[in-house]
Design a protein around this motif. Structure first.
Motif, PDB file in Angstrom:
ATOM      1  N   ALA A  23      81.619 114.229  -8.681  1.00  0.00           N
ATOM      2  CA  ALA A  23      81.582 112.810  -8.329  1.00  0.00           C
ATOM      3  C   ALA A  23      81.810 112.607  -6.837  1.00  0.00           C
ATOM      4  N   GLN A  24      82.847 113.246  -6.306  1.00  0.00           N
ATOM      5  CA  GLN A  24      83.159 113.040  -4.899  1.00  0.00           C
ATOM      6  C   GLN A  24      82.094 113.651  -3.990  1.00  0.00           C
ATOM      7  N   MET A  25      81.630 114.856  -4.334  1.00  0.00           N
ATOM      8  CA  MET A  25      80.648 115.479  -3.433  1.00  0.00           C
ATOM      9  C   MET A  25      79.342 114.688  -3.404  1.00  0.00           C
ATOM     10  N   PHE A  26      78.874 114.191  -4.568  1.00  0.00           N
ATOM     11  CA  PHE A  26      77.600 113.467  -4.556  1.00  0.00           C
ATOM     12  C   PHE A  26      77.760 112.046  -4.044  1.00  0.00           C
ATOM     13  N   SER A  27      78.933 111.464  -4.168  1.00  0.00           N
ATOM     14  CA  SER A  27      79.181 110.189  -3.501  1.00  0.00           C
ATOM     15  C   SER A  27      79.098 110.362  -1.988  1.00  0.00           C
ATOM     16  N   ARG A  28      79.648 111.463  -1.494  1.00  0.00           N
ATOM     17  CA  ARG A  28      79.573 111.742  -0.059  1.00  0.00           C
ATOM     18  C   ARG A  28      78.157 112.091   0.389  1.00  0.00           C
ATOM     19  N   PHE A  29      77.349 112.595  -0.546  1.00  0.00           N
ATOM     20  CA  PHE A  29      75.943 112.856  -0.221  1.00  0.00           C
ATOM     21  C   PHE A  29      75.125 111.565  -0.200  1.00  0.00           C
ATOM     22  N   GLY A  30      75.634 110.499  -0.848  1.00  0.00           N
ATOM     23  CA  GLY A  30      74.939 109.226  -0.823  1.00  0.00           C
ATOM     24  C   GLY A  30      74.593 108.630  -2.172  1.00  0.00           C
ATOM     25  N   SER A  31      74.969 109.280  -3.271  1.00  0.00           N
ATOM     26  CA  SER A  31      74.695 108.735  -4.598  1.00  0.00           C
ATOM     27  C   SER A  31      75.668 107.605  -4.935  1.00  0.00           C
ATOM     28  N   LYS A  32      75.204 106.656  -5.743  1.00  0.00           N
ATOM     29  CA  LYS A  32      76.067 105.630  -6.316  1.00  0.00           C
ATOM     30  C   LYS A  32      76.634 106.211  -7.613  1.00  0.00           C
ATOM     31  N   VAL A  33      77.925 106.512  -7.639  1.00  0.00           N
ATOM     32  CA  VAL A  33      78.512 107.296  -8.727  1.00  0.00           C
ATOM     33  C   VAL A  33      79.451 106.442  -9.587  1.00  0.00           C
ATOM     34  N   THR A  34      79.318 106.615 -10.904  1.00  0.00           N
ATOM     35  CA  THR A  34      80.214 105.985 -11.871  1.00  0.00           C
ATOM     36  C   THR A  34      80.751 107.048 -12.809  1.00  0.00           C
ATOM     37  N   ILE A  35      82.055 107.041 -13.062  1.00  0.00           N
ATOM     38  CA  ILE A  35      82.687 107.959 -14.014  1.00  0.00           C
ATOM     39  C   ILE A  35      83.093 107.179 -15.257  1.00  0.00           C
ATOM     40  N   LEU A  36      82.696 107.689 -16.432  1.00  0.00           N
ATOM     41  CA  LEU A  36      83.136 107.146 -17.708  1.00  0.00           C
ATOM     42  C   LEU A  36      84.104 108.132 -18.350  1.00  0.00           C
ATOM     43  N   GLU A  37      85.306 107.679 -18.658  1.00  0.00           N
ATOM     44  CA  GLU A  37      86.327 108.533 -19.271  1.00  0.00           C
ATOM     45  C   GLU A  37      86.858 107.849 -20.522  1.00  0.00           C
ATOM     46  N   ARG A  38      86.861 108.583 -21.647  1.00  0.00           N
ATOM     47  CA  ARG A  38      87.331 108.005 -22.909  1.00  0.00           C
ATOM     48  C   ARG A  38      88.829 107.670 -22.874  1.00  0.00           C
ATOM     49  N   GLY A  39      89.606 108.463 -22.174  1.00  0.00           N
ATOM     50  CA  GLY A  39      91.045 108.271 -22.153  1.00  0.00           C
ATOM     51  C   GLY A  39      91.488 107.192 -21.192  1.00  0.00           C
ATOM     52  N   ASP A  40      92.823 107.049 -21.091  1.00  0.00           N
ATOM     53  CA  ASP A  40      93.380 105.998 -20.235  1.00  0.00           C
ATOM     54  C   ASP A  40      93.714 106.484 -18.835  1.00  0.00           C
ATOM     55  N   GLN A  41      93.380 107.751 -18.508  1.00  0.00           N
ATOM     56  CA  GLN A  41      93.574 108.233 -17.147  1.00  0.00           C
ATOM     57  C   GLN A  41      92.622 109.389 -16.862  1.00  0.00           C
ATOM     58  N   LEU A  42      92.307 109.576 -15.593  1.00  0.00           N
ATOM     59  CA  LEU A  42      91.615 110.786 -15.167  1.00  0.00           C
ATOM     60  C   LEU A  42      92.603 111.947 -15.201  1.00  0.00           C
ATOM     61  N   MET A  43      92.090 113.177 -15.263  1.00  0.00           N
ATOM     62  CA  MET A  43      92.943 114.365 -15.259  1.00  0.00           C
ATOM     63  C   MET A  43      94.065 114.214 -16.291  1.00  0.00           C
ATOM     64  N   LYS A  44      93.694 114.138 -17.558  1.00  0.00           N
ATOM     65  CA  LYS A  44      94.643 113.760 -18.606  1.00  0.00           C
ATOM     66  C   LYS A  44      95.795 114.746 -18.784  1.00  0.00           C
ATOM     67  N   LYS A  45      95.658 115.966 -18.305  1.00  0.00           N
ATOM     68  CA  LYS A  45      96.737 116.936 -18.432  1.00  0.00           C
ATOM     69  C   LYS A  45      97.825 116.751 -17.374  1.00  0.00           C
ATOM     70  N   GLU A  46      97.534 115.935 -16.359  1.00  0.00           N
ATOM     71  CA  GLU A  46      98.472 115.783 -15.257  1.00  0.00           C
ATOM     72  C   GLU A  46      99.468 114.654 -15.519  1.00  0.00           C
TER      73      GLU A  46
END
Length: 460
Positions: free
Chosen positions: A183-206
């Protein structure tokens, strides 16, 4: 039937060094590979993705250096074909090095083709049968593709790296480290990026605070983050991809040109013919192993991602070290000796070793914590990179380090300061009383440990 002392299936990070070790002991070894040499790390993991991360970082710096007094006139141009060509060259060099190493050893036979077990000692490849007293399974894993996405032209970490044009839009399903890196690398390349996550946080193990900080970093990278997005599926619509989500609350839809699936991995064990052997699998198809990485069949070992005991390049290589020591060395290494450690190569990186706060609470361990926001660290301020924080956990009864989570510039490197102390079994006072170089980020680790906070179980 061709006979060998040992057969290794797969040329990931554990296979080639094990082959050379066995061959060096005079054993006749067959190493079988159905695809490109090097496994996930060389072909679709560490080497190619970190090359892309480096290019994305250059683009970010080029666009964001004004506060440092550096100005660039005009737009920053991104040439994905050139980025891909650089990546392909790095991968090719690794292929050539591995092939030269394997074919240069007289006791190693490199066999190209798909391996299928006939029984506990025999394997078939391309219609030819092979027999060995010892067999080592190093087949790795692949991206998981849920049924809900199989009717569209989805991307995985492998196919994403073959694109030659930057996607105008990119929807990523999943909120783990693979998702966030792309997500971050392609956003920096110029893509319009959206992340869909089923849970209530990113990196759920953290830990929650770390996940919140990561989410802020990702959003500051221009990425839209949609949490609690249930019932995600995709359909073709007017030559594009419709990603549908939130069926329980009234479905919503995002139209996109590209869809990346980053929802976990599955082991490459389903077509090995293991049902013809006594090798036991868990409910997800991973091979069960003991502390020395032996399977339920004592002369068959499982190394790398297929054994569910690490799923990282460094743990796969350590699997080789464990097996090699069990076979040949006086000091026997064991799986239980290993401390969990990994990094997510977002910018700034997240690095982990040992237990975090969630795990300490679950285990009921009495622990204290040392924390430091990156915004208070001189080196981070001088670099203009103050996102993130450092956390270290100490056993309140033994004074031993339980683990650390670092999020910030250089975290993937200075996490080893803590990691080495874990392996040494040292008290936290060893780092606390050490003198570190100034100005660095790691110089604040001793300072942190002079100010341990309330026990973890008392924190709200």
């Amino acid at each position: 039937m061709r006979k060998f002392d040992a057969i290794i299936i797969g040329t990931g990070q554990a296979g080639p060094p094990l082959a050379t070790s066995l061959a060096g002991k005079g054993q006749k070894v067959a190493i079988i590979e159905k695809s490109d040499l090097g496994g996930t790390c060389v072909n679709t993991g560490c080497t190619p993705t970190k090359a892309y991360v480096a290019s994305a970082r250059r683009a970010f710096v080029a666009r964001n250096s004004e506060e440092h007094g550096i100005y660039i006139e005009g737009d920053v141009q991104i040439d994905l074909k050139k980025i891909k060509a650089r990546k392909d060259k790095l991968v090719s060099e690794s292929h050539q090095g591995l092939e030269k190493m394997l074919q240069g050893e007289k006791n190693i036979s490199l066999i190209r083709g798909k391996a299928t077990f006939l029984d506990d000692h025999s394997i078939e490849v391309n219609g030819e049968n092979f027999f060995a007293e010892k067999i080592f399974i190093n087949v790795g894993g692949r991206p998981r593709v849920p049924e809900e996405f199989k009717t569209v032209d989805y991307l995985t970490n492998r196919t994403m790296l073959e694109l030659e044009e930057i996607p105008e839009e990119l929807v990523i399903v999943g909120g783990g480290y693979v998702s966030l890196e792309f997500a971050q690398m392609f956003s920096r390349f110029g893509s319009k990026v959206t992340i869909l996550e089923r849970g209530d946080q990113l990196m759920k193990k953290e830990d929650d605070d770390i996940a919140e900080a990561v989410t802020e970093i990702i959003k500051n990278s221009g990425i839209k983050v949609l949490l609690n997005s249930n019932c995600i599926k995709a359909e073709k619509e007017s030559g594009r991809i419709a990603v549908i989500y939130n069926c329980e609350e009234g479905s919503k839809k995002i139209m996109t040109s590209h869809l990346l699936l980053a929802v976990g991995r599955v082991p490459n064990t389903d077509d090995l013919g293991l049902e013809k052997t006594g090798v036991e699998l868990d409910e997800s198809g991973f091979i069960k192993v003991n502390d020395g990485l032996q399977t339920s069949v004592s002369h068959i070992w499982a190394l790398g991602d297929c054994n569910r005991e690490g799923a990282f390049t460094h743990t796969a290589y350590n699997d080789f070290q464990i097996v090699n020591s069990q076979l040949f060395e006086e000091r026997k290494r064991k799986l239980s000796d290993r401390h969990l450690c990994y990094a997510a190569y977002i910018d700034p990186p997240l690095a982990r070793v040992g237990l975090n706060e969630k795990q300490i609470r679950k285990k009921g361990i009495k622990a204290k914590v040392a924390e430091m926001p990156m915004s208070q660290i001189a080196r981070a301020k001088e670099k203009g990179e103050t996102f993130g924080k450092l956390k270290i956990f100490i056993d309140a009864e033994t004074d031993k380090i339980l683990g650390a989570t670092f999020l910030g510039t250089g975290a993937d490197e200075f996490i080893h300061t803590v990691l080495d102390q874990l392996y040494a079994g040292a008290s936290y006072q060893v780092i606390r009383d050490a003198v570190h170089i100034h100005p660095t980020v790691s110089e604040l680790i001793p300072t942190m440990l002079e100010n341990l906070k309330d026990p973890v179980e008392n924190r709200t």
